[in-house]
Write a protein that holds these residues in place. Structure first.
Motif, PDB file in Angstrom:
ATOM      1  N   MET A   1      17.159  11.730  60.231  1.00  0.00           N
ATOM      2  CA  MET A   1      17.810  12.269  61.416  1.00  0.00           C
ATOM      3  C   MET A   1      19.316  12.344  61.176  1.00  0.00           C
ATOM      4  O   MET A   1      19.904  11.442  60.610  1.00  0.00           O
ATOM      5  N   GLN A   2      19.905  13.440  61.613  1.00  0.00           N
ATOM      6  CA  GLN A   2      21.347  13.622  61.448  1.00  0.00           C
ATOM      7  C   GLN A   2      22.103  12.713  62.400  1.00  0.00           C
ATOM      8  O   GLN A   2      21.693  12.490  63.528  1.00  0.00           O
ATOM      9  N   LYS A   3      23.207  12.177  61.914  1.00  0.00           N
ATOM     10  CA  LYS A   3      24.074  11.344  62.751  1.00  0.00           C
ATOM     11  C   LYS A   3      25.465  11.963  62.784  1.00  0.00           C
ATOM     12  O   LYS A   3      25.888  12.601  61.832  1.00  0.00           O
ATOM     13  N   VAL A   4      26.139  11.760  63.908  1.00  0.00           N
ATOM     14  CA  VAL A   4      27.529  12.186  64.036  1.00  0.00           C
ATOM     15  C   VAL A   4      28.359  10.990  64.467  1.00  0.00           C
ATOM     16  O   VAL A   4      27.842  10.036  65.038  1.00  0.00           O
ATOM     17  N   ILE A   5      29.648  11.070  64.180  1.00  0.00           N
ATOM     18  CA  ILE A   5      30.560   9.989  64.535  1.00  0.00           C
ATOM     19  C   ILE A   5      31.569  10.533  65.542  1.00  0.00           C
ATOM     20  O   ILE A   5      32.034  11.666  65.419  1.00  0.00           O
ATOM     21  N   CYS A   6      31.865   9.734  66.545  1.00  0.00           N
ATOM     22  CA  CYS A   6      32.814  10.138  67.591  1.00  0.00           C
ATOM     23  C   CYS A   6      34.239  10.054  67.043  1.00  0.00           C
ATOM     24  O   CYS A   6      34.649   9.013  66.542  1.00  0.00           O
ATOM     25  N   ILE A   7      34.978  11.162  67.130  1.00  0.00           N
ATOM     26  CA  ILE A   7      36.365  11.169  66.654  1.00  0.00           C
ATOM     27  C   ILE A   7      37.355  11.304  67.805  1.00  0.00           C
ATOM     28  O   ILE A   7      38.551  11.122  67.619  1.00  0.00           O
ATOM     29  N   ASN A   8      36.868  11.642  69.002  1.00  0.00           N
ATOM     30  CA  ASN A   8      37.747  11.811  70.166  1.00  0.00           C
ATOM     31  C   ASN A   8      36.888  11.706  71.413  1.00  0.00           C
ATOM     32  O   ASN A   8      36.032  12.547  71.630  1.00  0.00           O
ATOM     33  N   ASN A   9      37.108  10.696  72.231  1.00  0.00           N
ATOM     34  CA  ASN A   9      36.292  10.536  73.440  1.00  0.00           C
ATOM     35  C   ASN A   9      37.006  10.990  74.703  1.00  0.00           C
ATOM     36  O   ASN A   9      36.567  10.697  75.802  1.00  0.00           O
ATOM     37  N   GLU A  10      38.099  11.721  74.560  1.00  0.00           N
ATOM     38  CA  GLU A  10      38.831  12.209  75.727  1.00  0.00           C
ATOM     39  C   GLU A  10      37.949  13.170  76.526  1.00  0.00           C
ATOM     40  O   GLU A  10      37.399  14.122  75.990  1.00  0.00           O
ATOM     41  N   GLY A  11      37.784  12.907  77.791  1.00  0.00           N
ATOM     42  CA  GLY A  11      36.963  13.755  78.647  1.00  0.00           C
ATOM     43  C   GLY A  11      35.478  13.433  78.596  1.00  0.00           C
ATOM     44  O   GLY A  11      34.690  14.052  79.283  1.00  0.00           O
ATOM     45  N   LEU A  12      35.099  12.454  77.775  1.00  0.00           N
ATOM     46  CA  LEU A  12      33.697  12.063  77.669  1.00  0.00           C
ATOM     47  C   LEU A  12      33.456  10.776  78.440  1.00  0.00           C
ATOM     48  O   LEU A  12      34.378  10.016  78.700  1.00  0.00           O
ATOM     49  N   ASP A  13      32.194  10.540  78.767  1.00  0.00           N
ATOM     50  CA  ASP A  13      31.831   9.264  79.375  1.00  0.00           C
ATOM     51  C   ASP A  13      32.253   8.126  78.456  1.00  0.00           C
ATOM     52  O   ASP A  13      32.272   8.280  77.235  1.00  0.00           O
ATOM     53  N   LEU A  14      32.562   6.981  79.020  1.00  0.00           N
ATOM     54  CA  LEU A  14      33.000   5.836  78.224  1.00  0.00           C
ATOM     55  C   LEU A  14      31.911   5.313  77.304  1.00  0.00           C
ATOM     56  O   LEU A  14      32.168   4.487  76.453  1.00  0.00           O
ATOM     57  N   GLU A  15      30.679   5.819  77.466  1.00  0.00           N
ATOM     58  CA  GLU A  15      29.588   5.389  76.594  1.00  0.00           C
ATOM     59  C   GLU A  15      29.853   5.769  75.134  1.00  0.00           C
ATOM     60  O   GLU A  15      29.254   5.213  74.241  1.00  0.00           O
ATOM     61  N   PHE A  16      30.725   6.750  74.910  1.00  0.00           N
ATOM     62  CA  PHE A  16      31.015   7.201  73.554  1.00  0.00           C
ATOM     63  C   PHE A  16      32.319   6.583  73.087  1.00  0.00           C
ATOM     64  O   PHE A  16      33.375   6.849  73.644  1.00  0.00           O
ATOM     65  N   LYS A  17      32.243   5.756  72.067  1.00  0.00           N
ATOM     66  CA  LYS A  17      33.421   5.074  71.545  1.00  0.00           C
ATOM     67  C   LYS A  17      33.822   5.712  70.222  1.00  0.00           C
ATOM     68  O   LYS A  17      32.985   5.990  69.369  1.00  0.00           O
ATOM     69  N   VAL A  18      35.123   5.921  70.054  1.00  0.00           N
ATOM     70  CA  VAL A  18      35.643   6.488  68.817  1.00  0.00           C
ATOM     71  C   VAL A  18      35.224   5.590  67.655  1.00  0.00           C
ATOM     72  O   VAL A  18      35.371   4.373  67.715  1.00  0.00           O
TER      73      VAL A  18
END
Length: 59
Positions: A1-18
């Protein structure tokens, strides 16, 4: 399964951490549909996430 990494959480729910990785359910033209730690699916812009392989290649 492909994975991505968060590089900017501006405007996103706090569930996503850089710097955190998330599983990709679907990849669309400008967005990813990802599953967060709580098991909820979200549509996020590619400008806020990068594939894990791309991040590792630049380090």
């Amino acid at each position: 399964m492909q994975k991505v990494i968060c590089i900017n959480n501006e405007g996103l729910d706090l569930e996503f951490k850089v710097g955190d990785q998330y599983d990709v359910d679907r990849e669309l033209e400008t967005t990813y549909i990802v599953t967060n730690r709580l098991g909820k699916k979200h549509t996020v812009f590619k400008t806020q996430f990068k594939p894990v392989g791309d991040i590792e290649a630049t380090i």
